[in-house]
Design a protein around this motif. Structure first.
Motif, PDB file in Angstrom:
ATOM      1  N   VAL A 103       0.843  -1.186   0.000  1.00 23.57           N
ATOM      2  CA  VAL A 103       0.000   0.000   0.000  1.00 23.57           C
ATOM      3  C   VAL A 103       0.876   1.232   0.000  1.00 23.57           C
ATOM      4  N   GLU A 104       0.746   2.049  -1.053  1.00 17.45           N
ATOM      5  CA  GLU A 104       1.518   3.281  -1.163  1.00 17.45           C
ATOM      6  C   GLU A 104       0.761   4.445  -0.549  1.00 17.45           C
ATOM      7  N   SER A 105       1.528   5.423  -0.087  1.00 17.49           N
ATOM      8  CA  SER A 105       0.955   6.661   0.407  1.00 17.49           C
ATOM      9  C   SER A 105       1.985   7.764   0.259  1.00 17.49           C
ATOM     10  N   GLY A 106       1.548   8.997   0.415  1.00 17.29           N
ATOM     11  CA  GLY A 106       2.461  10.124   0.429  1.00 17.29           C
ATOM     12  C   GLY A 106       2.497  10.949  -0.834  1.00 17.29           C
ATOM     13  N   GLY A 107       1.772  10.544  -1.858  1.00 23.31           N
ATOM     14  CA  GLY A 107       1.757  11.313  -3.086  1.00 23.31           C
ATOM     15  C   GLY A 107       1.093  12.660  -2.900  1.00 23.31           C
ATOM     16  N   GLY A 108       1.349  13.543  -3.839  1.00 25.93           N
ATOM     17  CA  GLY A 108       0.778  14.871  -3.782  1.00 25.93           C
ATOM     18  C   GLY A 108       1.372  15.761  -4.839  1.00 25.93           C
ATOM     19  N   SER A 109       1.133  17.049  -4.686  1.00 22.64           N
ATOM     20  CA  SER A 109       1.627  18.057  -5.621  1.00 22.64           C
ATOM     21  C   SER A 109       2.681  18.922  -4.953  1.00 22.64           C
ATOM     22  N   VAL A 110       3.774  19.138  -5.659  1.00 23.85           N
ATOM     23  CA  VAL A 110       4.862  19.971  -5.149  1.00 23.85           C
ATOM     24  C   VAL A 110       5.400  20.840  -6.267  1.00 23.85           C
ATOM     25  N   GLN A 111       6.089  21.889  -5.876  1.00 17.74           N
ATOM     26  CA  GLN A 111       6.759  22.745  -6.839  1.00 17.74           C
ATOM     27  C   GLN A 111       8.088  22.141  -7.264  1.00 17.74           C
ATOM     28  N   ALA A 112       8.510  22.447  -8.464  1.00 23.73           N
ATOM     29  CA  ALA A 112       9.824  22.011  -8.920  1.00 23.73           C
ATOM     30  C   ALA A 112      10.890  22.446  -7.925  1.00 23.73           C
ATOM     31  N   GLY A 113      11.813  21.550  -7.659  1.00 23.09           N
ATOM     32  CA  GLY A 113      12.843  21.806  -6.670  1.00 23.09           C
ATOM     33  C   GLY A 113      12.467  21.370  -5.271  1.00 23.09           C
ATOM     34  N   GLY A 114      11.221  21.017  -5.072  1.00 23.33           N
ATOM     35  CA  GLY A 114      10.755  20.610  -3.768  1.00 23.33           C
ATOM     36  C   GLY A 114      11.032  19.157  -3.467  1.00 23.33           C
ATOM     37  N   SER A 115      10.528  18.715  -2.322  1.00 28.90           N
ATOM     38  CA  SER A 115      10.761  17.363  -1.844  1.00 28.90           C
ATOM     39  C   SER A 115       9.457  16.691  -1.470  1.00 28.90           C
ATOM     40  N   LEU A 116       9.478  15.381  -1.537  1.00 28.43           N
ATOM     41  CA  LEU A 116       8.314  14.582  -1.181  1.00 28.43           C
ATOM     42  C   LEU A 116       8.797  13.188  -0.818  1.00 28.43           C
TER      43      LEU A 116
END
Length: 123
Positions: free
Chosen positions: A5-18
């Motif tokens: 089960v995956e989690s943690g996806g989302g939207s970020v700006q270029a150069g950001g982290s996730l």
């Protein structure tokens, strides 16, 4: 009890982290390798990182090397993908998968898959 089960996806700006997480059932977590794949519309599903269960050895696709880190958290039976310096071309659905082969890399090597989590990197 095969489960990923995956989690943690989302939207970020270029150069950001996730950071993405993959929770695994015990038998899957202790199998040969767990890897992260990604697939963007119109593209092939590609492996980006792999970690081996017995010794924690890692392997990365050239496209993410130096920016992504895969790690195992044994107590929680999770495999995380730490992503930094994100680029728009990292936008994709990310999947975790399990294989018994220690050097598995191709999609066909993997027997078990999670449902995927979306990552969007905006410019």
């Amino acid at each position: 009890q095969v489960q990923l089960v995956e989690s943690g996806g989302g939207s970020v700006q270029a150069g950001g982290s996730l950071t993405l997480s993959c929770a695994a059932s015990t038998n899957v977590y202790n199998s040969g390798v767990i890897a992260w794949f990604r697939q963007a519309p119109g593209n092939e599903r590609e492996a980006v990182a792999r970690i081996r269960a017995n010794d924690g050895a890692t392997f990365y696709a050239d496209s993410v090397k130096g920016r992504f880190t895969i790690l195992r958290e044994n107590a929680k039976k999770t495999v995380s993908l730490q992503m930094s310096s994100l680029k728009p071309e990292d936008t994709a659905t990310y999947y975790c998968a399990s294989a018994t082969l220690a050097y598995a890399w191709s999609r066909r090597d993997f027997n078990y898959w999670g449902q995927g989590t979306q990552v969007t990197v905006s410019s």
